[in-house]
Motif scaffolding. Structure first.
Motif, mmCIF file in Angstrom:
data_model
loop_
_atom_site.group_PDB
_atom_site.id
_atom_site.type_symbol
_atom_site.label_atom_id
_atom_site.label_comp_id
_atom_site.label_asym_id
_atom_site.label_seq_id
_atom_site.Cartn_x
_atom_site.Cartn_y
_atom_site.Cartn_z
ATOM 1 N N UNK A 6 47.890 35.052 23.504
ATOM 2 C CA UNK A 6 48.823 34.304 24.338
ATOM 3 C C UNK A 6 48.051 33.352 25.251
ATOM 4 N N UNK A 7 48.645 32.224 25.529
ATOM 5 C CA UNK A 7 48.025 31.270 26.459
ATOM 6 C C UNK A 7 48.176 31.721 27.903
ATOM 7 N N UNK A 8 49.066 32.644 28.166
ATOM 8 C CA UNK A 8 49.358 33.078 29.523
ATOM 9 C C UNK A 8 48.117 33.540 30.300
ATOM 10 N N UNK A 9 47.290 34.461 29.763
ATOM 11 C CA UNK A 9 46.111 34.887 30.530
ATOM 12 C C UNK A 9 45.142 33.734 30.811
ATOM 13 N N UNK A 10 45.018 32.828 29.885
ATOM 14 C CA UNK A 10 44.127 31.677 30.079
ATOM 15 C C UNK A 10 44.654 30.787 31.197
ATOM 16 N N UNK A 11 45.946 30.486 31.141
ATOM 17 C CA UNK A 11 46.554 29.635 32.165
ATOM 18 C C UNK A 11 46.462 30.300 33.540
ATOM 19 N N UNK A 12 46.695 31.607 33.601
ATOM 20 C CA UNK A 12 46.650 32.331 34.872
ATOM 21 C C UNK A 12 45.246 32.332 35.484
ATOM 22 N N UNK A 13 44.211 32.141 34.661
ATOM 23 C CA UNK A 13 42.829 32.153 35.146
ATOM 24 C C UNK A 13 42.317 30.772 35.566
ATOM 25 N N UNK A 14 43.069 29.724 35.302
ATOM 26 C CA UNK A 14 42.603 28.367 35.624
ATOM 27 C C UNK A 14 42.281 28.194 37.113
ATOM 28 N N UNK A 15 43.134 28.647 38.043
ATOM 29 C CA UNK A 15 42.766 28.482 39.456
ATOM 30 C C UNK A 15 41.439 29.171 39.807
ATOM 31 N N UNK A 16 41.248 30.390 39.281
ATOM 32 C CA UNK A 16 39.988 31.069 39.567
ATOM 33 C C UNK A 16 38.805 30.337 38.933
ATOM 34 N N UNK A 17 38.983 29.813 37.730
ATOM 35 C CA UNK A 17 37.907 29.050 37.083
ATOM 36 C C UNK A 17 37.523 27.844 37.935
ATOM 37 N N UNK A 18 38.492 27.196 38.547
ATOM 38 C CA UNK A 18 38.193 26.063 39.431
ATOM 39 C C UNK A 18 37.438 26.516 40.677
ATOM 40 N N UNK A 19 37.797 27.679 41.205
ATOM 41 C CA UNK A 19 37.072 28.207 42.371
ATOM 42 C C UNK A 19 35.636 28.565 41.977
#
Length: 134
Positions: A6-19
């Protein structure tokens, strides 16, 4: 476990990846002179301080903006995750205020760790992990 990705876990991690990216900017800054001397081409070596500061603030705004949109209106991130991750926001602002002005990346590293622990704790609570385990 479901046999589907699912793309959901990837999308949910985008803010943390930016941090994490912001943290990398801050941790590269103190090493820029040594990195340059040995030929490393990090962003801290390639870009002037003003551009690095812009990149920092744009990444912060993107992380917060995406995080808010994922929470509301998309409702992909539970409110508890947002609430327990909020302490990272003022620390990120402090990190931006001192980025390229001081050699220590500690404000940004602290913000990243707060954001990470907020996510871990928030998702555990949202998943219904018993408080006795937490």
């Amino acid at each position: 476990m479901t046999g589907e990705l699912s793309a959901y876990p990837v999308i949910a991690c985008v803010p943390f990846a930016l941090v994490v990216f912001i943290n990398l900017l801050a941790t590269q800054w103190p090493d820029r002179l040594a990195d340059s001397a040995v030929g490393k081409r990090t962003l801290a070596v390639r870009l002037p301080p003003s551009s690095l500061r812009r990149l920092y603030v744009l990444s912060c705004l993107a992380a917060v903006g995406i995080f808010i949109v994922l929470w509301y209106p998309l409702e992909l991130i539970p409110t508890v995750v947002v609430v327990v991750s909020l302490p990272a926001a003022p620390v990120l602002v402090w990190g931006w205020g001192v980025f390229t002005e001081q050699e220590s990346p500690s404000p940004t590293v602290t913000a990243m760790v707060l954001f990470l622990f907020g996510h871990i704790f928030g998702w555990l609570v949202a998943a219904g992990v018993p408080h006795s385990v937490l």
